[in-house]
Every structure is written in C-alpha cells, then in structure tokens.
Design an enzyme around this catalytic site. Structure first.
Site, PDB file in Angstrom:
ATOM      1  N   SER A  43       0.941   1.678  13.082  1.00  0.00           N
ATOM      2  CA  SER A  43       2.013   1.803  14.062  1.00  0.00           C
ATOM      3  C   SER A  43       2.456   3.247  14.179  1.00  0.00           C
ATOM      4  O   SER A  43       2.096   4.090  13.357  1.00  0.00           O
ATOM      5  CB  SER A  43       3.216   0.944  13.644  1.00  0.00           C
ATOM      6  OG  SER A  43       2.834  -0.381  13.367  1.00  0.00           O
TER       7      SER A  43
ATOM      8  N   ASP B 189      -2.556  -3.698  -7.933  1.00  0.00           N
ATOM      9  CA  ASP B 189      -3.454  -3.157  -8.958  1.00  0.00           C
ATOM     10  C   ASP B 189      -4.289  -4.286  -9.541  1.00  0.00           C
ATOM     11  O   ASP B 189      -3.803  -5.425  -9.711  1.00  0.00           O
ATOM     12  CB  ASP B 189      -2.663  -2.504 -10.102  1.00  0.00           C
ATOM     13  CG  ASP B 189      -2.111  -1.137  -9.734  1.00  0.00           C
ATOM     14  OD1 ASP B 189      -2.575  -0.545  -8.750  1.00  0.00           O
ATOM     15  OD2 ASP B 189      -1.188  -0.675 -10.433  1.00  0.00           O
TER      16      ASP B 189
END
Length: 791
Positions: free
Chosen positions: A258, A339
């Site tokens: 965006s 992670d």
C-alpha cells in the site's frame, strides 16, 4: 393442426411459463434479501438512531452513544455484507469447508493448524470491559440485521447453506484474517532462506538475500550497499546440469502492499494532509465499507464525535479515515514477525522436547474440519511452548512456528479508540497499543503535525540470534520476551523535511531496523517516486495527493528500456528485432494502458530476471531437488549487478555468454507477443493489465450470470513498482486524501461498490470513478435514504 404439433406447442409454452416463473421466483427471492433502506426498524438501543445513505450507498450513522453505534453498524454490515464477513471469519478459523465442501479442505487445513477460533475465544475473555462491550453490541446488531431479512442472502441460496449466527470472537477472527492476508502465516520465506543458506556459500547467500541497495527510499537513513558478487572460487553456475533448471515461468518478487503519505501543515497553510491507498486483492463487493459515525464524545461533555472513512465489515471500527482532529492510514510494514524455532526431540522419547528449563512434553490438540456433503476430517496438531510444529529445517530438524498472531494481546479492539484521538500523539499511542497486524501508521492532525510509527504489537527478541533463519530457543535468555514497550516503537514525528512517505519499503536504518526485522519489505522504487513527487512541491491541496496516487511514471522499467535499446542495436538483423525496435519508439516513460513499449520492456525484464533467478535456484537443487526460490523482493539489485559486471561464472546453466542470454530473452518475449493477433504492434500494456474484479461466487455460475456479478473489464495504467499500483485483480482497494477539520475538501475512491447485493442500487456504485481517477467527495453526499432505528 396435427396432435403432435399441438402437444409440442403446449410443451414449449409450458416450458416458457416455467422458466418465467422460475425467473420471477428467483428475482423475488433476491429481492427478499435486500437491506432495508427507509422507514423504521426495531432495535435494541438505548436511544433512537438513524442510518442515512447517499447516492453511492455511503452510510452515516447517528447514535446516542458508542455502544448503540456499534449495534447499528453491525445491523448495517450484516444486511449489506454478511456473506463477505462470514468468509473472513471462516477463512481465519479454517471453516470454509462447511460452506463449500471438500474443495476447501486444503485451505482449512492450512488455517486450522493455527487454532484461531480457540485462541481468540480466550482472547475475547481477556479483553477490557469497554472493548468486550463494543464487540458484544456489534454481535447483537449483526444478528438482528440478519433476522430482519425475509430471505437469507443470495450466496446462501446458491450454496444451499444455513447461516451461522455471529459471535463476539468472530470480529477478532476478521482481524486474524487480515494477519493471514498481510503476513506469511506459513513463514515460507524463512524456510526458503534456510535452504539457500544450507546449499550456497556465504557470499552467494548474502548476495541473494541482502536487505537493500540503490533503489532504497527509507524515511530516515541512507540507502544500503548491495554485496559484492560471489567469486568464481565460491560458485560457478556454468558447471551445473541444465536439468536442474525449471521451465520458464515468473517467480513474482513484487510485494503486495500500500501507499500512505502525509505533508505537514507548513506545506498546506493549515492542517496536515494525509493520503492512503491500501493495495489488496480486489473483489466484488470491495473489502471496505464506507461509513460516517456521529455520536456524543465520551471524553468531552457536549462535544460530538464525527469520524468518516473505511470500515471493515466484521469489525465496528473506522479502520482508516479522519475524525476532524486526526487523519490516518496504513501500509503493510513487512517487518519480521514470525520465527522458526528449532526443536530438539528427546531421542529416547519423541513426545518430549528440550527447553531452557529442561525436557517438556509435546502438546497435543485435535481439531475436526466439518465438510459439507462429505465426511469430517480429523486434524492432529502437535505444539510446543513456542508454537505449533509446522515445518522442518534444512537438516531435518523439526520446527515450531512462533508468530505474533498466536500470542496473547496480539489481537484486540483497541483501534476503536482512534474515533476520539485529538492529536497525532494520541493517535500514535493508540496505534502502537492496538492488536492488529503490525503496520506502518501514518497520521496528521488539525494543528499540522505528522508522524509515522508501527501500529500493532512487536515481539521483543533476546539472545542475539538471526531472526531470518531458524534458531534454537532452548537456552536461557533466547527467543521472544513479550512485546516491546511503546517507548521502543520506531517513531518519526514532524521530520524537518515535513513529508512522510510509506510504500512497503524499508522505512528506517539501524538500530530501529533491528527492532522490526526484514520480513521481505518491498523494493524502494515505488516509495522513491512518491518521495520525489512530494519533494517536487512546496504547497499542497488534496488534489495534489491524488496526482501522486495516480502517478504511473516507470523509472524502474525505464532503465531496462535503455538496456534493451542498446541490446537491440547490436543484435543480428531479424524481423523480431526490427519489430521490437519499432515498438520502443512509443516509449513515454509510463506504465500507460496504450503503451506497447512498456509491455515489451516489462516482459523482457521479467524474462531476464527469471532466467537469472533460476540459475541460483539450480545451484540449490543440487542439494534440495524440489527447491523453489522464496520471494526475493530486492532481487532487482542483484540483477543489475550481474548485468553490469557480466561475470562468466554466474551465467545460468546452458547460457554461453551474457549477450546471448539477453538476446535470447528478447527473442522469446518477442516471439510470444508476435504470435498473437496483430503482432507486437497490437500488444498494449492495457491488454495485459485488464482488470478482472470478480464476485467470490461468479466462477461457480454460468458465464452470463457470472459476468453480471463481476465488475467490467477495464484496461488500466499502473504496475507494481509505480505509485499507481494496478494488476488484474490487485490494486488500490481505496484511495483517499484528507485534511482533518476540512474533510469536505477531501476525496475518496473505492472499487467494487458498497453493497454485496446485485439488485442493490449501490452494487458497484463508485467503481467507475475509481477506474477513471475521478475525485469523489470524502464525506457522504446528501442522503437519499433514511432508516430510523427505534428502541
């Protein structure tokens, strides 16, 4: 008349009557699910409220307090958009198969492993009372809105499905759906990096995965330097077997995202100006629903809250907009918020794994996917203290996924407080504490102040591990230690350059960058153009912001055009070469719909970069035969270095020299384009960039009915690396520009329309203005319809 003929005529007449009756019945059924626009309706409110709609269907709700307003917008959202709300909650919860059958089981498996409904039911119980009240009131309004329809929405008639009532946690699931949309829930990029790291020498790994280069346009800090080419002693691609290459095909490195930018009051002569165009997959109806909320301000006796902008059906909030004091917008931050954790299983008991505190038992969870028209699917999920076991490292070690969306506090309804923010400082504090996907937040206020920060929660990483690769967390002081404090959120407020720009690029330098991590932020070409557009002016009005949003200047592709022109000059005479040279003469530097040159150069650039990427992928396939490259958003820098320096040892397998590689790519592209009707001269960018904005159910209907539900196909300018981001079914899901306090001078464009009902006057309303770039007003127009909600 013979009897056979007479009976044939009677049968034909009967069939026509039956068809007409069926059509009338279908039309009446559709009419029965239209929202109520006028008159009165009973409502569970403390005081009367009104719902007004203008010519585009933009809703203005005036209510006695925020609680009643939540009920009223729930009522309206349900009547206009319940099916779309249902899809969002089900997609996040992994419950689409209940509507669509076995075709959705794969998608449900991928979502259900995250157990979002269970997590968010618990999160709902932990919300502050004020937030819980808002979600409960919204829930009641949604269910009242559905109960008030005489016929369930047409999507449920087509799918022969029963509506499930809305629950309070469903609003949190809608927010979770945005996590899935804006972040990589599978953390596939990091898995790809792990295999790259395991298969390539360090110099090659760093060359492919570096964080930036000459196209950088951070808000603060200099561009990064791209690493040196890996030497021949480390890697020689020419020695690889050609069989390791994959068939030609695009590996998209463009980053969905965006634009948001702001200019300070010193450049407007009054309040700050804020612009936002959030780029998402485009559909019918649009993901956003335009609304204006008016109710008494609980913070100031006698004052009124008056906030306008884009709501997300399923949530009782103005997501992006302006409240008269502050205007705000978002872009995806592409920080690293997931992670992989390496999990060491106990060799003597694989039901246990090592933690910093010793051995712990693997958690077992069981989910059941209900399948419409089929047997239920059982799903067993194994988990750890860090997250579910969902992956495998390059060496076979099990991996647990640590993702912010799983953590307590990651999803809540705090963003509703932006309604009453009075300054940029207020808005920043609310944004930083909100439970949403971590986003770039750009805001400006009535006093002319501007700021950028990260909205949403950011994990506090400790222990000094590399978050771009799987790591073990089984030693003390390593992993995630809650959320960072608000004071530690990156923040740039009132910069001396008086402009803020955000286009999914790297926003900051160290040490702020370490806080965010690199989750694959975009090449800076789009942000660079926005920055330059903003710096080219010293005074701004709202229309100047729209001009930036519609800018299709193609600086990135212009460099490839110059390279192709030089390459054509040295190529051997060939009809395809001559046709390409002729096509380049119409180059105007823009991703224009009528440009043949842009389409040709863009296709050649894609072909060349794909060949270059596949050379490195071939090297990884010597160790991992099924390897596919992860998205490498910064690969443009690597490609430029390869083409400038032309190292022989980095030629992909089967390539004899660099001129042959570039020439071959050009001839392949030209051959594909020339083989179509009219040849290369007829191949405009608009032909390639024609919108296909569809209703979710149109593919399941006969073509004629499907086209009736979809938006028209329009050949549009724009592309991934220009401010006017535009693809076939991807682009600006809204565009607005506004100064808080003078909203009447702002503009708002939206594709796909307000209503999800094909018989509504607001189905597709405003779409043509979005296509043409016409600046429709930010505030709702004169009311055409008025519905009174009476207690």
């Amino acid at each position: 008349m013979r009897p056979a003929v007479r009976w044939s005529l009677r049968l034909a007449v009967a069939l026509v009557v039956l068809a007409a009756a069926t059509a009338v019945g279908a039309w009446l059924a559709l009419r029965g699910s239209l929202p109520q626009l006028d008159g009165t309706a009973a409502a569970a409110l403390a005081a009367p409220a009104t719902v007004e709609r203008d010519a585009l269907g933009t809703v203005t709700i005036t209510a006695g307090d925020r609680s009643d307003l939540a009920w009223a917008i729930g009522y309206v959202h349900a009547q206009e958009r319940f099916f779309e709300m249902d899809l969002m909650r089900r997609s996040a919860a992994g419950e689409l198969s209940e509507l669509f059958g076995s075709v959705a089981v794969g998608a449900d498996r991928n979502a259900r492993v995250h157990r979002m409904r269970t997590r968010l039911a618990a999160a709902l119980d932990a919300l502050p009372a004020e937030q819980r009240t808002q979600l409960d009131r919204y829930r009641d309004g949604v269910n009242a809105g559905m109960d008030a329809l005489s016929v369930r929405p047409f999507a449920y008639l087509l799918t022969r499905s029963v509506l499930e009532p809305w629950r309070s946690e469903d609003s949190l699931l809608v927010i979770a759906a945005m996590f899935f949309d804006l972040q990589d829930a599978a953390n596939a990029r990091e898995l790809g990096f792990a295999r790259l790291r395991a298969a390539l020498p360090d110099s090659a790994y760093r060359f492919l995965t570096a964080a930036g280069g000459g196209w950088d346009a951070p808000l603060a800090g200099p561009p990064l330097r791209w690493p040196e080419l890996p030497p021949a002693a480390d890697l020689d691609l020419r020695s690889l077997a050609a069989g390791l290459l994959r068939p030609a095909g695009r590996t998209a490195d463009e980053t969905p995202g965006s634009n948001a930018f702001a200019v300070a009051g010193a450049l407007t002569g009054g309040p700050a100006l804020v612009a936002n165009d959030m780029h998402l997959g485009l559909r019918v109806p649009n993901i956003w629903f335009r609304a204006r909320f008016v109710y008494p301000n609980p913070r100031r006796a006698g004052a009124i809250v008056d906030v306008s902008g884009a709501t997300l059906p399923g949530v009782p909030a103005i997501v992006a907009g302006s409240n008269g004091n502050v205007a705000w917008g978002f872009t995806n931050s592409y920080g690293d918020f997931a992670d992989w954790v390496r999990v060491e299983l106990d060799p003597s008991d694989p039901s246990r794994y090592r933690t910093a505190q010793g051995w712990a038992s693997i958690e077992e969870a069981h989910e059941t996917i209900r399948v419409k028209g089929g047997e239920a699917v059982a799903l067993d999920i194994r988990g750890t203290a860090w997250g579910p076991l969902l992956g495998t490292d390059a060496d076979g070690t099990p991996l647990a996924l640590a993702w912010t969306a799983h953590r307590p506090g990651a999803i809540d309804a705090r963003l509703l407080a932006l309604d009453t923010a009075e300054t940029v400082d207020d808005a920043v504090a609310i944004a930083q504490a909100s439970g949403i996907p971590a986003q770039n937040f750009v805001a400006g206020d009535r006093a002319g102040n501007i700021a950028w920060t990260i909205a949403g929660r950011i994990p506090r990483r400790v222990g000094g591990y590399d978050p771009s690769l799987p790591a073990a967390w089984d030693t003390p002081g390593r992993g995630w230690d809650g959320w960072i404090d608000a004071a530690d959120h990156p923040l740039i407020a009132n910069p001396p350059w008086q402009r803020i720009w955000s286009a999914n690029q790297r926003m900051v330098a160290q040490p702020m960058l370490d806080v965010l991590g690199d989750g694959g932020y975009d090449l800076g070409a789009r942000a660079l153009r926005i920055r330059d557009d903003l710096q080219a002016r010293e005074r701004f009005v709202p229309g100047d912001l729209l001009a930036v949003q519609l800018d299709d200047d193609a600086a990135l592709i212009a460099q490839w055009k110059d390279l192709l022109a030089r390459q054509l000059e040295q190529m051997k005479p060939d009809p395809l070469r001559d046709a390409m040279a002729a096509a380049l003469r119409d180059w105007n530097g823009r991703a224009a719909a009528d440009s043949v040159a842009y389409r040709l150069v863009r296709a050649w650039r894609d072909e060349v970069t794909d060949v270059l990427r596949q050379g490195f992928a071939a090297a990884v396939r010597t160790k991992f035969p099924d390897f596919e490259l992860p998205r490498l958003a910064q690969f443009e820098h690597a490609a430029a270095a390869l083409i400038v320096f032309r190292p022989a040892h980095l030629l992909p397998p089967g390539q004899t020299d660099w001129d042959a590689l570039l020439d071959g790519a050009a001839l392949r592209v030209a051959g594909r384009l020339a083989g179509q009707p009219g040849g290369i001269a007829a191949r405009t960018w608009g032909e390639r960039n024609t919108t296909r904005i569809r209703h979710p159910l149109s593919r399941a209907l006969p073509e004629l009915l499907g086209r009736w539900l979809d938006m028209p196909a329009d050949a549009l300018p724009g592309d991934a690396h220009v401010p006017r981001v535009q693809g076939r079914s991807f682009g600006a899901s809204e565009r607005f520009g506004v100064a808080p306090g003078v909203e009447q001078e702002g503009y708002f464009q939206m594709p796909g329309g307000q209503s999800g009902h094909p018989l509504s006057p607001f189905y597709g309303a405003g779409h043509a203005d979005w296509v043409s770039g016409k600046p429709t007003p930010f505030l709702p127009g004169e009311p055409r319809h008025r519905l009174e909600l009476r207690p």
